[in-house]
Design an enzyme around this catalytic site. Sequence first.
Site, mmCIF file in Angstrom:
data_model
loop_
_atom_site.group_PDB
_atom_site.id
_atom_site.type_symbol
_atom_site.label_atom_id
_atom_site.label_comp_id
_atom_site.label_asym_id
_atom_site.label_seq_id
_atom_site.Cartn_x
_atom_site.Cartn_y
_atom_site.Cartn_z
ATOM 1 N N LYS A 111 0.851 -1.199 0.000
ATOM 2 C CA LYS A 111 0.000 0.000 0.000
ATOM 3 C C LYS A 111 0.883 1.245 0.000
ATOM 4 O O LYS A 111 1.532 1.573 0.994
ATOM 5 C CB LYS A 111 -0.924 0.053 1.227
ATOM 6 C CG LYS A 111 -2.058 1.042 0.958
ATOM 7 C CD LYS A 111 -2.619 1.730 2.162
ATOM 8 C CE LYS A 111 -1.884 2.915 2.652
ATOM 9 N NZ LYS A 111 -1.881 4.104 1.768
ATOM 10 N N GLU A 144 9.873 15.549 15.590
ATOM 11 C CA GLU A 144 10.281 15.367 14.200
ATOM 12 C C GLU A 144 9.521 16.383 13.336
ATOM 13 O O GLU A 144 8.291 16.406 13.341
ATOM 14 C CB GLU A 144 9.941 13.946 13.738
ATOM 15 C CG GLU A 144 10.384 13.684 12.323
ATOM 16 C CD GLU A 144 10.014 12.280 11.848
ATOM 17 O OE1 GLU A 144 8.847 11.883 12.015
ATOM 18 O OE2 GLU A 144 10.898 11.598 11.302
ATOM 19 N N GLU A 169 9.170 0.822 10.999
ATOM 20 C CA GLU A 169 10.219 1.811 10.714
ATOM 21 C C GLU A 169 9.562 3.176 10.881
ATOM 22 O O GLU A 169 8.766 3.585 10.029
ATOM 23 C CB GLU A 169 10.745 1.652 9.282
ATOM 24 C CG GLU A 169 11.450 0.342 9.007
ATOM 25 C CD GLU A 169 12.853 0.279 9.585
ATOM 26 O OE1 GLU A 169 13.254 1.184 10.327
ATOM 27 O OE2 GLU A 169 13.537 -0.709 9.292
ATOM 28 N N CYS A 176 13.687 10.208 7.441
ATOM 29 C CA CYS A 176 13.575 9.728 8.831
ATOM 30 C C CYS A 176 14.917 9.798 9.546
ATOM 31 O O CYS A 176 14.963 9.880 10.767
ATOM 32 C CB CYS A 176 13.050 8.298 8.837
ATOM 33 S SG CYS A 176 13.962 7.230 7.720
HETATM 34 P P1 NAD Z 1 2.114 8.242 7.923
HETATM 35 O O1 NAD Z 1 2.273 7.491 9.190
HETATM 36 O O2 NAD Z 1 1.127 9.343 7.880
HETATM 37 O O3 NAD Z 1 1.703 7.255 6.724
HETATM 38 C C1 NAD Z 1 2.510 6.158 6.359
HETATM 39 C C2 NAD Z 1 1.658 5.162 5.593
HETATM 40 O O4 NAD Z 1 0.666 4.627 6.488
HETATM 41 C C3 NAD Z 1 0.870 5.749 4.424
HETATM 42 O O5 NAD Z 1 0.824 4.816 3.374
HETATM 43 C C4 NAD Z 1 -0.515 5.953 5.014
HETATM 44 O O6 NAD Z 1 -1.534 5.939 4.045
HETATM 45 C C5 NAD Z 1 -0.626 4.748 5.935
HETATM 46 N N1 NAD Z 1 -1.586 4.889 7.042
HETATM 47 C C6 NAD Z 1 -2.042 6.024 7.621
HETATM 48 N N2 NAD Z 1 -2.922 5.730 8.602
HETATM 49 C C7 NAD Z 1 -3.014 4.380 8.661
HETATM 50 C C8 NAD Z 1 -3.744 3.475 9.494
HETATM 51 N N3 NAD Z 1 -4.555 3.893 10.453
HETATM 52 N N4 NAD Z 1 -3.594 2.157 9.290
HETATM 53 C C9 NAD Z 1 -2.742 1.696 8.322
HETATM 54 N N5 NAD Z 1 -2.023 2.509 7.505
HETATM 55 C C10 NAD Z 1 -2.156 3.838 7.675
HETATM 56 O O7 NAD Z 1 3.580 8.728 7.532
HETATM 57 P P2 NAD Z 1 4.017 9.671 6.328
HETATM 58 O O8 NAD Z 1 3.625 11.067 6.658
HETATM 59 O O9 NAD Z 1 3.564 9.075 5.032
HETATM 60 O O10 NAD Z 1 5.606 9.493 6.389
HETATM 61 C C11 NAD Z 1 6.425 10.250 7.197
HETATM 62 C C12 NAD Z 1 6.862 9.459 8.419
HETATM 63 O O11 NAD Z 1 7.501 8.239 8.018
HETATM 64 C C13 NAD Z 1 7.889 10.193 9.251
HETATM 65 O O12 NAD Z 1 7.570 10.086 10.602
HETATM 66 C C14 NAD Z 1 9.188 9.433 8.948
HETATM 67 O O13 NAD Z 1 10.173 9.549 9.946
HETATM 68 C C15 NAD Z 1 8.696 8.050 8.780
HETATM 69 N N6 NAD Z 1 9.672 7.256 8.037
HETATM 70 C C16 NAD Z 1 10.413 6.311 8.707
HETATM 71 C C17 NAD Z 1 11.385 5.571 8.031
HETATM 72 C C18 NAD Z 1 12.226 4.544 8.736
HETATM 73 O O14 NAD Z 1 12.820 3.731 8.050
HETATM 74 N N7 NAD Z 1 12.296 4.547 10.053
HETATM 75 C C19 NAD Z 1 11.574 5.785 6.666
HETATM 76 C C20 NAD Z 1 10.806 6.745 6.028
HETATM 77 C C21 NAD Z 1 9.851 7.463 6.726
#
Ligand code: NAD
Length: 469
Positions: free
Chosen positions: A166, A368, A241, A275
Amino acid sequence: MPEHCTQYRTEHPAEHQVLNPATEEVIATVPATAPHEVDAAVARALRAQEHWARLPAADRARQLRRFAVVIDEHLEELAWLEVREAGHPIVNARWETGHARDLFDYAAGGAERLNGDQIPVPGGLDVTIHEPLGVIGVIVPWNFPMPIAAWAAAPALAAGNAVLLKPAETTPLTALRLAELALQAGIPEGLLQVLPGAGPVTGGALVDHPHIAKIVFTGSTAVGKQVMAGCATQVKRITLELGGKSPNIVFADADIEKAAKAAPMSFLDNTGQDCCARSRILVHRSIHDKFLELLEPHIEAITVGDPADPATYMGPLISAAQRERVRSYVPEDAPAAIRGSAPEGKGFWYPATVLAGVAEDAPVVTEEIFGPVAVVLPFDDEEDAVRLANATRYGLAGSLWTRDIGRAIRVARAVTAGNLSVNSHNAMRYWTPFGGFGESGLGRELGPGALTSFTEIKNVFISAEDSHA
Ligand code: NAD
């Protein structure tokens, strides 16, 4: 609607518009996957996985290597798609596509080396076998859509699983294209399916589905906690992650000029939407002002603008909402020590910003931001540096700059983070394990052990007794 779908019965959009963040133009409209379509996808994946898991490892490896070749043949196309949907500079986008290709190639070799153990026990032979889990749900954020999809999909497939991916609402296009290319490469139908849709709806359906064996979630810590709670109801396997607020520690004995030159890329790469961004720059008090002086020209030299231009270093933020979020941390009267430039007009632009003289407990220091903003904080000695570095609920990455090898070892051991580098910011490579301490995540991806997290270990004892006696 299936019985197991309970927690996300809110309305779900029928489609998502994909914007070019550099121009704000709509570049595509992508249908959203409804929960009943997730059920159908799971059924297809189960059928495909049963056959895939029975193939000899060498055959799976060969097919994944072919997929890597097909990605390489479409490198330019995929990279330009990433430029348009994510606003990444073309140079970065080419690297990201090559990274995805390399992940499939690397994982292919892993399929052939997924060795178990032979354990000396009395009375017979004892061996362990890595059994594939089944169908894996991979939920991906928008900041590095292609690499993060491949981080999980490549080892999961190599270990004999099927993958339902997804993508984030804002960046589904490269994932959809990768799935088409997988079919073109001969990866069996149903094995790698991409299900775009709203997080709580399509992502929630993956989390709740009883026939999905594991979720790999990359995204914010807040959503990660919800996903973890959802998985707990079925003791579903999970890798998380999550977010970060990583330190970049500069000691007085470091090559300060080199540290100042390297600092911008450590928090401005991908416009700070990383991240691992080293967004807390901790500098020994005796070199604090000197460091800022040295840093300034390097920040000012950053070229911000059209991601299609190979000379561009920093593109736009992903969305208007993300720009608002970043702005909320930097009010007009914020103590900006250095500010870069950004284009005016259409596009979600934000300049590189370095703040100094900020309280240690200010939100800009502890939360963050996910934008091109860093804070510089002074420290007094090694102990104080470690205290500040660890003053966070996160623990994803960190860098330290020193010429003292003993200090490098002590501090690298003392900082509670999963990915550290000394006199470098490069701690993320597909050959080495990656993941977070604390609220930055759970489990590890990449590296030599990547495949095993998509398997269950089965222990088999075979008696050596004469069965005819
Ligand atoms: P997000 O948590 O808003 O969304 C991530 C994904 O989860 C999207 O595909 C979203 O549609 C989905 N999602 C949202 N709500 C959900 C739910 N209730 N159930 C299941 N899936 C759901 O994050 P974002 O804004 O897309 O990304 C930024 C974040 O990702 C930052 O906090 C960043 O640090 C983190 N990140 C971490 C890593 C790592 O490897 N640690 C890498 C990249 C990004």
